[in-house]
Enzyme design. Structure first.
Site, short mmCIF file in Angstrom:
data_model
loop_
_atom_site.label_atom_id
_atom_site.label_comp_id
_atom_site.label_asym_id
_atom_site.label_seq_id
_atom_site.Cartn_x
_atom_site.Cartn_y
_atom_site.Cartn_z
N ASP A 312 2.21 3.92 -9.05
CA ASP A 312 1.86 5.19 -8.15
C ASP A 312 3.14 6.05 -8.27
O ASP A 312 4.22 5.77 -8.88
CB ASP A 312 1.43 4.61 -6.66
CG ASP A 312 0.90 5.72 -5.92
OD1 ASP A 312 1.02 6.88 -6.09
OD2 ASP A 312 0.58 5.65 -4.69
N GLU A 506 -0.83 10.91 3.81
CA GLU A 506 0.24 9.71 3.50
C GLU A 506 1.15 9.42 4.68
O GLU A 506 0.69 9.54 6.09
CB GLU A 506 1.10 9.99 2.44
CG GLU A 506 0.00 10.18 0.99
CD GLU A 506 0.87 9.99 -0.33
OE1 GLU A 506 1.98 9.40 -0.42
OE2 GLU A 506 0.20 10.74 -1.48
C1 BGC Z 1 -0.33 8.73 -3.84
C2 BGC Z 1 -1.59 8.37 -4.64
C3 BGC Z 1 -1.83 9.69 -5.54
C4 BGC Z 1 -0.62 10.15 -6.29
C5 BGC Z 1 -0.81 11.13 -7.11
C6 BGC Z 1 0.84 9.54 -4.51
O1 BGC Z 1 1.73 9.90 -3.58
O2 BGC Z 1 0.06 7.40 -3.27
O3 BGC Z 1 -2.81 8.07 -3.85
O4 BGC Z 1 -2.81 9.28 -6.52
O5 BGC Z 1 0.54 10.48 -5.26
O6 BGC Z 1 -1.01 12.52 -6.45
#
Ligand code: BGC
Length: 618
Positions: A312, A506
């Site tokens: 990630d 998030e």
């Molecule tokens: C998130 C992921 C996401 C990635 C790319 C991260 O901050 O946890 O779910 O796919 O960013 O955007």
């Protein structure tokens, strides 16, 4: 004494000469001639594995490491994507083209792909995006309900269709890789990512996750189940990010968690998922991307996963130590592609040094590169794949499907004296609440921007209020005041309050006490005074604490984060579609009940307000 000095000088000279020789040989090695190109990899008639062999033999160490780099498009020029032959490029939420239209997206993605094709070996970059509820990045795309809504609909056929439509819209812009579905099992409603998951039930999640993978595959788009593993079980106040509370926190590393959280991933892999994202949480005291046990022994060896594991956002550099050590640890643990997402030059340099010094075996690198290249071959990137027609983006068919999904995901939790559905006798309807006429709120985060948008400016989208106006029987009077300041002294037949949460993504959505806002509560209160009965519809990414207010509402429906097709909510309220949605996760009475057990137990032994699977119909 002089003798001793002489010995020391001689020793120093020897050390110096050896050191210089080593440095020289290292320099020579970095300038070693590039391998000859074995053109068989370009021959579409040959078996994929033979093409991969030929390509890997043709690659320098630097070219191999570059394949393992996933770089954010805003940090990467077209020139550099070609110069380094970067393996993956991503539009993290909000990384849009200058002209933010579907045409602009296609042009941007194609220009990066074309640039990487022009590199020495011409390996096309894999371009990825978070199509977590439709191709939400693109204004004008169909925005489907967030996963929690699909979890409430609990219909594998529908989920597959939604994923297929999402894949087609994505592929129309030249993107064949989606960072979805989310297979987390949220056990704490204070977490800001509850809505990204289908359910806290491993079985429901496993079935819907597999259907979602199938749907993307129907459109020849690669799914990425995430966030492996244990996301949803993090403990409050353990986040490694100073701005967050629980997102990116720590999950207890025990067998119960392992088996429950693994089940949906197993099912997605069995359905053919070819990449899996390792999340930002910690498993016990280890960062996920550093765990050979979870990545290699469990995912690759035990589950037999033959695709690639992508880390990630910046997750590898969350591993303690220098960037060099972190990358070595992650790659040795089993990470195949590193979502850097920024400093690719350092990563390529460090990776190559690590291979030459023996810190990473070249066989590990070859394995990672093989996994990545295989997906590129299988997706047809080497053989001139052409994107779908752009007309599919936001098409009438897809919007109708989204509307169906919205209705299917709406859950009726309370319906006193048959307050719902609305009837022709309801001649005068008053509507209020912050979410009644705001597509941005009903779409939630990951819509154009990471943290979502505000207002009704998405082309082709319908707010809930607009949807009501579309379906309402002729002759019905509809009045709307967001704050319910209806001051003409009349009493309407019914009032509907659309209230809930503003978008968040998030850890920015971690909330100690998820409740309705003071403004929304006040609007409901005023609506009660000017209507005969009040229906509350929650537009929310998670169960909210409503225990004290619920008694005064005649009906309660939860529409989650429905997306661009607000008319789907109206279809339920006006009885045009029979409600069938059920709660995908239990609804606690207070935050003292948190975290909930996967068996629906509460931390304080209290009764739940509603159990998982609750849902009325009429
Ligand atoms: C998130 C992921 C996401 C990635 C790319 C991260 O901050 O946890 O779910 O796919 O960013 O955007």
């Amino acid at each position: 004494m002089i003798k001793l000095l002489k010995v020391c000088v001689i020793l120093l000279i020897i050390v110096g000469v050896v050191g210089l020789a080593m440095l020289f040989s290292l320099l020579l090695k970095t300038r070693e001639p590039l391998p000859e190109i074995d053109l068989r990899y370009r021959d579409a008639r040959l078996p994929t594995e033979e093409r991969i062999d030929a390509l890997i033999q043709s690659m320098s160490i630097e070219e191999k490491i570059a394949q393992m780099a996933l770089v954010e498009k805003n940090s990467l020029s077209l020139e550099d994507s070609a110069r380094y032959g970067v393996g993956g490029i991503l539009s993290g939420a909000g990384a849009k083209p200058e002209t933010n239209t579907k045409e602009g997206w296609r042009e941007m993605v194609e220009s990066y792909e074309a640039a990487t094709r022009a590199a020495r070996l011409g390996i096309p970059a894999l371009y990825g995006a978070d199509a977590v509820h439709g191709h939400g990045n693109v204004p004008g795309a169909t925005i489907f309900p967030h996963m929690i809504g699909l979890g409430a609909a609990d219909n594998t056929m529908l989920t597959r269709k939604v994923a297929r439509a999402t894949g087609e819209e994505l592929a129309a812009t030249g993107i064949y890789w989606s960072y979805s579905p989310t297979l987390d099992l949220p056990q704490d409603i204070r977490w800001g990512r509850v809505y990204e998951a289908f359910s806290d039930d491993p079985l429901r999640t496993a079935a819907l996750g597999a259907a979602y993978v199938d749907g993307l595959e129907d459109a020849r788009v690669m799914a990425t189940p995430k966030h492996y593993l244990g996301a949803g079980a993090m403990e409050w106040n353990t986040s490694s990010n100073e701005n967050y509370k629980i997102d990116q926190g720590t999950t207890r590393a025990d067998l119960e968690h392992l088996e429950s959280y693994l089940a949906p991933f197993k099912s997605a892999i069995d359905a053919g998922a070819r990449s899996v994202m390792a999340g930002l949480a910690s498993w016990g005291d280890e960062k996920m991307s550093a765990s050979p046990f979870l990545l290699t022994e469990t995912l690759k060896e035990r589950l037999g996963f033959t695709g690639f594991i992508v880390s990630d956002w910046y997750a590898v550099y969350e591993i303690p130590g220098s960037k060099y050590d972190a990358a070595v640890t992650a790659i040795n643990a089993g990470i195949d592609m590193v979502m850097l997402p920024f400093e690719y030059q350092d990563f390529i340099r460090n990776g190559a040094t690590a291979v030459r010094s023996g810190d990473i075996r070249e066989a590990r690198i070859d394995d990672a590169v093989r996994r990545i290249l295989r997906t590129k071959f299988e997706l047809g990137l080497f053989d001139g794949r052409t994107p779908h027609n752009l007309e599919v983006v936001g098409s009438v068919e897809n919007r109708l499907l989204a509307r169906e999904a919205v209705a299917a995901s709406t859950v009726i939790l309370k319906n006193t004296a048959r307050a719902l559905p609305l009837r022709s006798a309801d001649q005068h309807i008053r509507i209020a609440g912050s979410a009644a006429d705001n597509v941005g709120i009903q779409a939630g985060a990951w819509t154009v921007e990471w943290q979502g948008i505000d207002g009704n400016w998405l082309p082709g989208a319908t707010s809930i209020l607009q949807g009501i106006r579309e379906v309402v029987p002729q002759g019905t009077e509809i009045e709307y005041e967001m704050d319910a300041q209806f001051s003409d002294g009349r009493i309407a037949d019914v009032g509907i309050a659309f209230v809930g949460e503003k978008p968040y993504a998030e850890g920015w959505g971690d909330r100690e006490l998820p409740t309705l806002s003071v403004e929304d509560l006040a609007a409901i209160g005023r609506l009660k005074q000017s209507t005969r009965r009040v229906i509350v519809v929650l537009i929310t990414g998670r169960p909210l604490i409503i225990t004290d207010d619920l008694a005064s509402w005649d009906a309660l429906a939860v529409a989650w984060l429905p997306g661009s097709e607000g008319a789907g909510v109206a279809d339920i309220l006006f009885g045009r579609v029979k409600p069938s949605g059920t709660l995908p996760l239990p609804w606690p009475r207070s935050t003292a009940a948190l975290p909930l057990g996967l068996d629906q137990s509460t931390a304080d032994g209290s009764q739940l307000l509603y159990r998982r699977d609750a849902g009325l119909t009429f």
